[in-house]
Motif scaffolding. Structure first.
Motif, mmCIF file in Angstrom:
data_model
loop_
_atom_site.group_PDB
_atom_site.id
_atom_site.type_symbol
_atom_site.label_atom_id
_atom_site.label_comp_id
_atom_site.label_asym_id
_atom_site.label_seq_id
_atom_site.Cartn_x
_atom_site.Cartn_y
_atom_site.Cartn_z
ATOM 1 N N THR A 1 -4.981 39.910 36.547
ATOM 2 C CA THR A 1 -5.248 39.393 37.894
ATOM 3 C C THR A 1 -6.139 38.165 37.820
ATOM 4 O O THR A 1 -5.872 37.149 38.468
ATOM 5 C CB THR A 1 -5.866 40.475 38.793
ATOM 6 N N ALA B 1 -4.600 45.240 33.830
ATOM 7 C CA ALA B 1 -4.335 44.871 35.228
ATOM 8 C C ALA B 1 -5.404 43.909 35.749
ATOM 9 O O ALA B 1 -5.082 42.879 36.367
ATOM 10 C CB ALA B 1 -4.261 46.120 36.102
ATOM 11 N N ARG C 1 -0.984 50.854 43.484
ATOM 12 C CA ARG C 1 -1.047 49.846 42.434
ATOM 13 C C ARG C 1 0.331 49.219 42.231
ATOM 14 O O ARG C 1 1.349 49.826 42.522
ATOM 15 C CB ARG C 1 -1.562 50.465 41.137
ATOM 16 N N GLY C 2 0.301 47.982 41.735
ATOM 17 C CA GLY C 2 1.555 47.280 41.481
ATOM 18 C C GLY C 2 2.074 46.511 42.684
ATOM 19 O O GLY C 2 3.139 45.896 42.617
ATOM 20 N N GLN C 3 1.331 46.526 43.781
ATOM 21 C CA GLN C 3 1.740 45.817 44.995
ATOM 22 C C GLN C 3 0.964 44.511 45.199
ATOM 23 O O GLN C 3 1.105 43.864 46.227
ATOM 24 C CB GLN C 3 1.545 46.713 46.223
ATOM 25 N N GLY C 4 0.115 44.172 44.223
ATOM 26 C CA GLY C 4 -0.651 42.931 44.320
ATOM 27 C C GLY C 4 -1.847 43.002 45.260
ATOM 28 O O GLY C 4 -2.352 41.959 45.681
ATOM 29 N N LYS D 1 -4.226 54.745 42.943
ATOM 30 C CA LYS D 1 -3.085 54.676 42.008
ATOM 31 C C LYS D 1 -1.743 54.584 42.713
ATOM 32 O O LYS D 1 -0.844 53.891 42.247
ATOM 33 C CB LYS D 1 -3.116 55.840 41.019
#
Length: 167
Positions: free
Chosen positions: A140, A136, A102-105, A99
């Protein structure tokens, strides 16, 4: 410093611990079909490969592609693929990111690297599933130009969207 590297046999205990850690934190267990440690190990060592994302020396995520020994689980059956198409199919099997990363690709980066490896190995169809509410993972797949082909029950009654990308 972020790095994507191939999982080695020495990485497996840490990978399995991380998968269980992330699974235990999932707000909805329906989002992930947890395979046995033996199955996950087999996917990485004999049925395909795993990629790990390392961030500042810490294991941040894993992606597992499964290309061999798909048998009856081959998603090509759901898509009405013929035998040759099923042989040319690989599964984008497991994607998990801690967690705090997350959000960093990272999932996207690991999937892109996996796609390149599978293309070099001669696969033509990349198939995967995601729970429709797992935004998410669904996003993706869509960002990487997978087609959302259908939604149906898989893995003992879990609702899944099935994605396909021809390469």
């Amino acid at each position: 410093m972020n790095e994507i590297a191939v999982v080695t046999e020495q990485d497996i205990p840490d990978i399995l611990r991380m998968i269980h850690e992330i699974y235990s934190e999932l707000p909805n267990k329906e989002w992930f079909s947890l395979d046995s440690d033996e199955e996950v190990t087999s996917y990485m060592m004999t049925g395909g490969f795993g990629l790990k994302a390392m961030c500042d020396g810490r294991l941040a995520g894993v992606f597992i592609a499964r290309a061999k020994n798909l048998g009856d689980e081959n998603l090509g059956y759901d898509l009405k693929f013929d035998e040759e198409q099923r042989k040319q199919s690989a599964h984008m099997e497991i994607a998990m990111v801690r967690k705090e990363y997350r959000g960093q690709g990272l999932q996207r980066k690991m999937m892109e690297e996996s796609e390149q490896i599978l293309k070099e190995q001669g696969y033509h169809y990349l198939l995967g599933t995601a729970h429709p509410d797992n935004v998410a993972s669904v996003n993706t797949f869509l960002k990487l130009q997978y087609e959302q082909v259908m939604t149906k029950e898989k893995y003992g009654g879990m609702k899944r969207s099935i994605f396909c990308k021809a390469i």
